[in-house]
Design a protein around this motif. Structure first.
Motif, short mmCIF file in Angstrom:
data_model
loop_
_atom_site.label_atom_id
_atom_site.label_comp_id
_atom_site.label_asym_id
_atom_site.label_seq_id
_atom_site.Cartn_x
_atom_site.Cartn_y
_atom_site.Cartn_z
N ARG A 106 77.20 -6.59 1.82
CA ARG A 106 78.45 -6.91 2.51
C ARG A 106 78.71 -8.41 2.63
N ASP A 130 82.31 -9.59 2.06
CA ASP A 130 83.23 -9.04 3.08
C ASP A 130 83.11 -9.81 4.39
N LYS A 186 84.57 -13.32 4.06
CA LYS A 186 86.04 -13.27 3.99
C LYS A 186 86.63 -13.01 5.37
N ARG A 187 85.98 -12.13 6.14
CA ARG A 187 86.49 -11.86 7.49
C ARG A 187 86.40 -13.11 8.36
N THR A 201 89.14 -17.04 -1.49
CA THR A 201 89.73 -16.50 -0.26
C THR A 201 90.65 -17.54 0.38
#
Ligand code: PGA
Length: 253
Positions: free
Chosen positions: A139, A142, A145-146, A193
């Motif tokens: 992850r 992810d 990016k969050r 991103t």
């Protein structure tokens, strides 16, 4: 910020006033005259003024490790970014993993801090990075990016004052380092991103630093990766014998 290589020392909760002043003087002497790199020091709040006096005229930039998310008010024990600016601080670290994981800082809190710090005319170095279990579960990207999503609150004119530090939590203070390939993969994803959030030009000019057990022996290889624009150094920034060679590892464009 620009993509001039940045070597930054995060002194965390270390050093006495006397040792901080001496180390600041040593870093200033080592860095003075170098124009191909930026050097930023992040001492503890109580040492900022001593460090400021000892780096004067050397080009070393004064940074703070944290700030509060309001301009002023009844926030006992906290420090406003405006106070930091008034003190001569130019850069503030936000979202360091020790603050996210030990102090429980959330993206909502970091959003307030980011907005006020930028309004106070500070540069912001936003730290992002996955834990060991998040990496093992695949992850990493992810999570990163969050954590970057709060950058949507950056206004166009503030973009040049934003940088990112990728610091995998499992590599901080552990002696484990991301391989140059792992760092490059995460840094490229960060740039992609940021391109989606703030545009291609912002992403192209964004400094993305790597942090996590950077030492004299691994700095040059990490810094040679195309998307690695600098290093955020913890443990090895506490002695000039280690930090000096890391400063010297900054590539000359
Ligand atoms: P480290 O810390 O170099 O001691 O791993 C890096 C950081 O936390 O910024």
């Amino acid at each position: 910020m620009t993509r001039t290589p940045v070597i930054a020392g995060n002194w965390k909760m270390h050093l006495t006033r006397r040792k901080a002043s001496a180390l600041a003087r040593a870093v200033a002497a080592h860095h003075a005259g170098a124009v191909h790199r930026r050097c930023i020091l992040f001492p503890a709040f109580v040492h900022l003024d001593h460090v400021r006096r000892n780096i004067r005229g050397s080009g070393v930039v004064l940074g703070a490790q944290n700030c509060w998310g309001k301009k002023e008010g009844a926030f006992t024990g906290e420090i406003s970014p405006y106070m930091l600016r008034d003190m001569g601080v130019e850069v503030v670290l936000l979202g360091h993993s020790e603050r996210r994981h030990i102090l429980g800082e959330t993206d909502a809190l970091l959003t307030d801090k980011l907005k006020v710090a930028l309004r106070a005319k500070l540069e912001v170095l936003l730290c992002v990075g996955e834990t060991r279990s998040e990496r093992e579960e695949g992850r990493t990207l992810d999570v990163v990016k969050r954590q970057l999503r709060i950058l949507r609150f950056v206004k166009d004119h503030q973009i040049p004052r934003v940088g990112v530090a990728y610091e995998p939590v499992w590599a901080i203070g552990t002696g484990l380092t991301a391989t140059p390939a792992q760092a490059q993969e995460a840094h490229a994803a960060i740039r992609e991103t940021v391109a989606r959030i703030l545009g291609d030009e912002a992403a192209e000019n964004l400094p993305v630093l790597y942090g996590g057990s950077v030492k004299p022996g691994n700095a040059a290889e990490l810094l040679s990766q195309p998307d690695v624009d600098g290093a955020l150094v913890g443990g090895a920034s506490l002695s000039i014998d280690q930090f000096g060679p890391i400063l010297d590892a900054a590539p000359i464009a």
